[in-house]
Design a protein around this motif. Structure first.
Motif: not given
Length: 275
Positions: A138-159
Motif C-alpha cells: 500500500r505504502i511502497s507501491v500503490y501510493s505511486f499509482l495514486e500519485l500518477a493518477r492524481a498528477a495525470e490531469p495536471l500534466m497536459a503538456a507532458g511530464g
C-alpha cells in the motif's frame, strides 16, 4: 552518513540560492515526497532540482516529521510544504487541489517513500503476515499509482513520474526480504504506467540507488554489512551519495531524457553489474 568523499559535486551542507548550477529546469514545477532529514534521498533530489532551476513542493507525513522537513524546505526555497500521509484518506487529494490552485499544472513527481512493518521486514518472506504484506504494498507501491493518477490531469503538456527502487527488486539481497517483493512490483508498475501514459508524453522511471545510510535504510537488519559489501564489490569501491542521485533525477526530469521511459536507472557506482 552518505559517502561524499569521491563525489565530484557533493550536496552543500548549507544550501542557498548561490548554489544554483544552471537553469536547465527553469520553469518546471514538481512535487517531491519522502524528505525526512538532510540525508534523505528525497532531499538530495529536491536540492538538485532546485539547483537546476525547478520549483518544488515538499510533503511531510506528520507533525513530528514537519519539524525536520520545514527547515530543509526553507533552506532550498521550496514553494510549498504540504501534509501528506498516503494512508490517511483525503490528504493526497488535498495536496493536488492545492497544487492545482497554486500552480495550475505539474511537470514532475518524485516518489521516495517505502515502508514495511518491522516484524515482516526482519522475518522470512514466507512468514510475512497478510497485513504486513498489504501495508508494505500500500505504502511502497500503490501510493505511486495514486500519485500518477492524481498528477495525470495536471500534466497536459507532458511530464515525468519517478520513484525509488533498489537492487533487491532484481536479485535476492540478504535481509531485504518483503521489501524486495514491493520494489519488484514497483518496477513493474513503472513499465505499465509508461505504456499507459506514453501517448500523453508523460515519462515514467524507477531510479535504483545503491545502499545509503538513510533513516529508512536503518530499518533493514544487518544494514552495515550491506554497506560494507557495496563498498567492497563496486568498481570504484565506494558508495554513491544523495547529490549524485539528485543529478540523475534532474536529468530524467529534463528534456535530455525525452527518449527514455519505463526504465530502471541504476545509480549505484556500478554495483549492480558485479557478480
Amino acid at each position: 552518513m552518505p559517502d561524499t568523499a569521491h563525489s565530484p559535486d557533493p550536496l552543500p551542507i548549507v544550501w542557498n540560492p548561490d548554489d544554483r548550477i544552471g537553469d536547465m529546469l527553469k520553469g518546471r514545477r514538481g512535487l517531491v515526497l519522502g524528505v525526512a532529514n538532510e540525508n534523505s534521498i528525497a532531499f538530495g533530489c529536491a536540492a538538485k532540482l532546485r539547483a537546476f532551476g525547478a520549483e518544488v513542493a515538499l510533503t511531510y507525513a506528520d507533525d513530528r516529521t514537519r519539524s525536520f522537513v520545514a527547515p530543509l524546505a526553507e533552506r532550498i526555497g521550496a514553494s510549498l510544504l504540504l501534509p501528506l500521509n498516503v494512508e490517511q484518506p483525503g490528504e493526497l487529494d488535498a495536496v493536488f487541489e492545492r497544487i492545482k490552485r497554486e500552480w495550475g499544472r505539474l511537470d514532475f513527481v518524485v516518489h521516495s517513500i517505502a515502508f514495511a512493518p518491522k516484524a515482516d521486514l526482519h522475518g522470512r518472506v514466507i512468514d510475512c503476515s497478510a497485513d504486513g504484506f498489504a501495508r508494505a504494498m500500500r505504502i511502497s507501491v500503490y501510493s505511486f499509482l495514486e500519485l500518477a493518477r492524481a498528477a495525470e490531469p495536471l500534466m497536459a503538456a507532458g511530464g515525468a513520474l519517478l520513484t525509488m527502487s533498489y537492487y533487491g527488486a532484481d536479485k535476492v539481497v540478504n535481509h531485504y526480504n518483503v521489501m524486495g517483493l514491493a520494489k519488484a512490483s514497483l518496477q513493474a508498475a513503472v513499465r505499465y504506467l509508461a505504456a499507459e501514459l506514453g501517448e500523453k508524453n508523460i515519462r515514467v522511471y524507477a531510479v535504483s540507488p545503491g545502499p545509503l545510510q538513510t533513516r529508512a535504510a536503518s530499518g533493514i537488519a544487518h544494514f552495515d554489512e550491506l554497506i560494507e559489501a557495496a563498498v567492497n564489490r563496486s568498481p570504484g569501491h565506494r558508495l554513491v551519495d544523495i547529490a549524485e542521485i539528485g543529478r540523475v533525477v534532474a536529468f530524467l526530469v529534463g528534456g535530455g531524457a525525452s527518449g527514455m521511459t519505463g526504465d530502471t536507472i541504476y545509480v549505484d557506482a556500478g554495483l549492480h553489474n558485479m557478480a
